[in-house]
Scaffold this motif. Structure first.
Motif, short mmCIF file in Angstrom:
data_model
loop_
_atom_site.label_atom_id
_atom_site.label_comp_id
_atom_site.label_asym_id
_atom_site.label_seq_id
_atom_site.Cartn_x
_atom_site.Cartn_y
_atom_site.Cartn_z
N SER A 31 1.72 9.59 -5.29
CA SER A 31 1.89 10.91 -4.67
C SER A 31 3.08 11.67 -5.22
O SER A 31 3.16 12.90 -5.08
CB SER A 31 2.02 10.78 -3.14
OG SER A 31 3.19 10.04 -2.82
N THR A 32 4.01 10.97 -5.85
CA THR A 32 5.18 11.62 -6.44
C THR A 32 4.96 11.97 -7.91
O THR A 32 5.81 12.63 -8.51
CB THR A 32 6.43 10.72 -6.32
OG1 THR A 32 6.13 9.42 -6.85
CG2 THR A 32 6.85 10.59 -4.87
N LEU A 85 0.83 -1.20 0.00
CA LEU A 85 0.00 0.00 0.00
C LEU A 85 0.87 1.25 0.00
O LEU A 85 0.61 2.21 -0.75
CB LEU A 85 -0.92 0.00 1.22
CG LEU A 85 -1.80 1.25 1.42
CD1 LEU A 85 -2.78 1.41 0.25
CD2 LEU A 85 -2.56 1.18 2.74
N TYR A 86 1.93 1.23 0.82
CA TYR A 86 2.83 2.38 0.89
C TYR A 86 3.51 2.61 -0.46
O TYR A 86 3.62 3.76 -0.92
CB TYR A 86 3.88 2.16 1.98
CG TYR A 86 4.84 3.32 2.13
CD1 TYR A 86 4.42 4.50 2.75
CD2 TYR A 86 6.13 3.25 1.64
CE1 TYR A 86 5.28 5.58 2.88
CE2 TYR A 86 7.01 4.32 1.77
CZ TYR A 86 6.57 5.48 2.39
OH TYR A 86 7.42 6.56 2.51
N SER A 87 3.93 1.55 -1.10
CA SER A 87 4.58 1.67 -2.41
C SER A 87 3.61 2.27 -3.43
O SER A 87 4.00 3.12 -4.25
CB SER A 87 5.06 0.30 -2.89
OG SER A 87 6.00 -0.24 -2.00
N MET A 88 2.37 1.83 -3.39
CA MET A 88 1.37 2.32 -4.35
C MET A 88 1.09 3.81 -4.15
O MET A 88 1.12 4.60 -5.11
CB MET A 88 0.07 1.53 -4.21
CG MET A 88 -1.01 1.93 -5.22
SD MET A 88 -2.59 1.07 -4.98
CE MET A 88 -3.30 2.03 -3.65
N VAL A 89 0.83 4.22 -2.90
CA VAL A 89 0.49 5.62 -2.65
C VAL A 89 1.70 6.52 -2.84
O VAL A 89 1.57 7.68 -3.26
CB VAL A 89 -0.13 5.81 -1.25
CG1 VAL A 89 -1.47 5.11 -1.17
CG2 VAL A 89 0.79 5.33 -0.14
N TRP A 95 -4.52 11.98 -8.55
CA TRP A 95 -4.61 11.33 -7.25
C TRP A 95 -3.46 11.73 -6.32
O TRP A 95 -3.31 11.15 -5.25
CB TRP A 95 -4.62 9.81 -7.41
CG TRP A 95 -5.69 9.31 -8.33
CD1 TRP A 95 -5.52 8.67 -9.52
CD2 TRP A 95 -7.10 9.43 -8.15
NE1 TRP A 95 -6.71 8.37 -10.10
CE2 TRP A 95 -7.72 8.83 -9.27
CE3 TRP A 95 -7.91 9.98 -7.16
CZ2 TRP A 95 -9.10 8.77 -9.43
CZ3 TRP A 95 -9.29 9.92 -7.32
CH2 TRP A 95 -9.86 9.32 -8.43
N LYS A 96 -2.67 12.71 -6.71
CA LYS A 96 -1.48 13.06 -5.93
C LYS A 96 -1.83 13.45 -4.50
O LYS A 96 -1.24 12.93 -3.53
CB LYS A 96 -0.74 14.21 -6.62
CG LYS A 96 0.52 14.64 -5.89
CD LYS A 96 1.29 15.71 -6.65
CE LYS A 96 2.55 16.10 -5.88
NZ LYS A 96 3.34 17.12 -6.60
N THR A 122 -0.14 8.25 2.52
CA THR A 122 1.29 8.11 2.84
C THR A 122 1.58 8.63 4.24
O THR A 122 2.28 7.99 5.03
CB THR A 122 2.14 8.89 1.81
OG1 THR A 122 1.78 8.49 0.49
CG2 THR A 122 3.62 8.63 2.02
N HIS A 123 1.05 9.79 4.56
CA HIS A 123 1.26 10.39 5.88
C HIS A 123 0.61 9.55 6.98
O HIS A 123 1.18 9.37 8.06
CB HIS A 123 0.68 11.80 5.88
CG HIS A 123 0.78 12.50 7.20
ND1 HIS A 123 1.97 12.93 7.73
CD2 HIS A 123 -0.17 12.83 8.11
CE1 HIS A 123 1.76 13.50 8.90
NE2 HIS A 123 0.46 13.45 9.16
N ALA A 124 -0.58 9.02 6.69
CA ALA A 124 -1.31 8.24 7.71
C ALA A 124 -0.63 6.92 8.02
O ALA A 124 -0.87 6.33 9.09
CB ALA A 124 -2.74 7.99 7.24
#
Length: 645
Positions: free
Chosen positions: A573-574, A565-569, A579-580, A587-589
């Motif tokens: 986000s980058t 999930l972290y890799s996907m977001v 969807w950024k 990512t922050h959560a």
């Protein structure tokens, strides 16, 4: 003697030597549909008309056969008929009143069916005339109010309610029914409450009264001041509120009973025997055949009561015998006029059964339990748009309940324990739970079970995003109450954690398909923040210290899902895509969860490598944490995700 034929108003067919013989009332209708005033030729015409038995089929058929221009030519006669119907409602002779009520129903239905494409003002003009509409409707509503409040015939009261339901439901969109402006001005709210507060009247007319009230409350509710909304919100009479609750509970209970009967019939049939022989290969297909018409009208009434009247919350917990276990003879009840909601009231005999005295051998229930069972059935199948909307309304009602402080108090009360047998969707990988093994628990456990069941069973191609968001919101509101009031609920939290993680896995594995239709990051953020809540504030509401161990074990065991999930977001986000911002919030959560994984995982992997263990079981991991001196403390994990209570 040949049987007399009355079809189409004929007493006999025409022949070469004889003209067709018609009923007298049909001949009188024919006079009305001519351009001359029938009262001029026969002074007693209107007086005699209401002594004749109404031929609804002929009257409505006649209106339907005319085109718009022909209808306008006889507008004065229709206005005259409408006004004389209202005058007849004040007669002492009950036959005149009955016939007048039935004629009004036929007129309203017939004119609306003929003028569906025209505006409401045209229909008002056709029925009453603009110049006389206000006075006509005032007299009509006063007469109906008097009949409903009087101690007269129950059949007359029933016809009054049928007429009002007919008046309210002739248009597909209730807010486009301009005639209801007069119903707002000339309120019958007190008459409806009187029916609900009086047990004999409630048994006979409670269902129609509740449905009528729910519909009137929804007339232009967001566009103008609706007096029915204002009055319903301040009702505090216990007998009235309890009466409304009993009617709703019985209607929902009747649905539950019908579904259970069909389910048992289905399981004992040939198909059940066949699947026992060849396995459960077709169990999902078999389940889809079990279908009972849902009752949106009564569901809407429950929503309005819970949403508008805070006093009604107490009715949810009022105990009564399990209605499905009380057997009484069911007699057919008259159906309401055909409405867009398409509902049929339960038998009045069944409604009366809820007021039987409690028996020691009968499982007690309440409106909330009945509603939870109903919801567990309706929410099983959301592929059908009709049931999708029903499921949404169920979740909205649960949200209203979860937001209320008093409702939460009795939901979490250890002294109010019930067995709630929720219906579970048949699935290949699990067996059906035995009803007898259900423990007695606080009602909040049943609500959480229902939410977990929904999460687990609706990960499908036609993903019901809106329902999932509402489902997670219900869980979040319940946790907020537990945190605030430090309620340590003894619940199998692992089932919820596992369901949430599996939902995250589903969102990731179907990223491309789902992102084309939904913002999946809103749902992912809500799920991650639920875990943040357990991690950060779990010490205030988790039942035992070992619950923390189980939480951390579940997070570490499924660390690959959170890493993915972290890799996907992070990837989204980058990138400068749509969807950024949404992905950045997720990512922050994830800071808390990643801190736990990064802290514990290396130590566990080191232990496994030293002891030559390929995979640690839960029993091996727990002692290892203690042996390594690992202290689980939610307050030292890291910064919080974005959520509020």
């Amino acid at each position: 003697m040949a049987q007399v034929e009355k079809r189409g108003g004929l007493l006999r067919k025409s022949s070469a030597s004889k003209k067709p013989l018609k009923e007298k009332v049909v001949l009188m209708y024919d006079e009305i549909f001519m351009m001359e005033d029938p009262g001029q030729c026969s002074p007693r015409f209107w007086e005699e008309l209401f002594l004749m038995k109404v031929n609804l089929e002929y009257l409505e058929g006649k209106l339907e056969s005319l085109d718009g221009e022909e209808l306008m030519k006889i507008k004065d006669n229709i206005n005259c008929l409408f006004q004389h119907c209202i005058q007849a409602l004040g007669e002492e002779h009950p036959i005149r009143v009955v016939n007048a009520l039935q004629t009004l129903c036929a007129l309203i239905r017939g004119v609306h069916q003929k003028n569906k494409s025209t505006s409401g003002f045209d229909i008002i003009n056709m029925l009453m005339g603009f110049d006389k509409a206000e006075l006509c409707m005032k007299n009509l509503m006063e007469s109906l109010d008097s009949l409903l409040c009087a101690e007269g015939s129950e059949s007359l009261k029933s016809l009054c309610l049928k007429l009002l339901l007919c008046l309210v439901t002739v248009t597909d969109n209730i807010s486009q029914n301009t005639i209801l402006e007069y119903v707002m001005i000339n309120s019958i709210f007190e008459a409806i409450l009187q029916i609900l507060s009086h047990p004999p009247s409630r048994r006979e007319h409670g269902y129609d009264a509740v449905v009528l009230l729910a519909l009137l409350v929804n007339y232009r509710k967001y566009e103008s001041v609706n007096p029915y909304i204002v009055k319903l919100s301040i009702v505090d009479d216990e007998a009235t509120l309890n009466g409304m609750g009993l009617v709703i509970a019985q209607a929902l209970s009747e649905y539950n009973r019908q579904y259970k009967d069909k389910e048992e019939e289905h399981q004992s049939g040939f198909f059940s025997a066949l699947t026992n022989m060849v396995g459960s290969m077709f169990i999902a297909d078999a389940h889809e055949k079990i279908s009972v018409q849902t009752n949106e009208a009564i569901l809407l009434a429950l929503y309005e009561a819970v949403h508008l009247n805070r006093n009604f919350i107490t009715v949810l917990a009022q105990s009564h015998p399990e209605m499905g276990l009380v057997t009484t003879p069911v007699s057919p009840a008259p159906t309401t006029p055909v409405t867009p909601l398409g509902t049929t009231p339960p038998s009045s005999d069944v409604i009366s059964s809820v007021e039987l005295p409690l028996d020691a051998d009968v499982q007690t229930s309440n409106l909330l339990i009945t509603f939870l069972k109903y919801s567990s059935i309706v929410m099983q199948d959301t592929k059908d748009e009709h049931r999708l909307h029903s499921g949404k309304l169920c979740l909205i009602i649960l949200t209203c309940i979860a937001e209320d402080q008093y409702a939460n108090a009795f939901l979490h009360d250890d002294n109010m324990n019930f067995r709630v047998n929720l219906h579970r969707m048949p699935m290949r990988h699990r067996k059906k739970a035995a009803d007898k093994n259900l423990p007695c628990r606080p009602l909040v456990c049943a609500v959480l079970d229902l939410m977990v069941e929904f999460i687990v069973t609706h990960m499908m191609k036609e993903f019901p995003m809106d329902l999932y968001v509402r489902c997670i919101q219900v869980v979040h509101k319940l946790l907020c109450y537990q945190k605030k009031c430090r309620v340590r609920l003894h619940y199998t939290w692992r089932e919820l954690w596992s369901a949430l993680i599996n939902l995250l896995k589903f969102l990731m594995s179907n990223e491309t398909v789902l992102l084309a239709k939904h913002n999946i990051f809103t749902l992912a953020l809500m799920i991650v923040n639920l875990f943040n809540m357990f991690i950060t504030y779990g010490d205030t509401f988790l039942p035992t210290p070992s619950s923390y161990d189980e939480l951390y074990y579940e997070i570490i065991r499924m660390h690959q899902s959170f890493d993915n999930l972290y890799s996907m977001v992070l990837r989204l986000s980058t990138n400068a895509g749509q969807w950024k911002e949404a992905a950045s919030k997720v990512t922050h959560a994830l800071v808390n969860i990643r801190a736990i994984i990064n802290h514990f995982n290396p130590k566990i992997e080191s232990y496994a490598a030293v002891n030559h263990i390929s995979q640690l079981s839960e029993e091996q991991e727990m002692p290892h944490w203690k042996a390594c001196g690992i202290q689980i403390s939610s307050r030292k994990v890291g910064e919080l995700g974005e959520f509020s209570c």
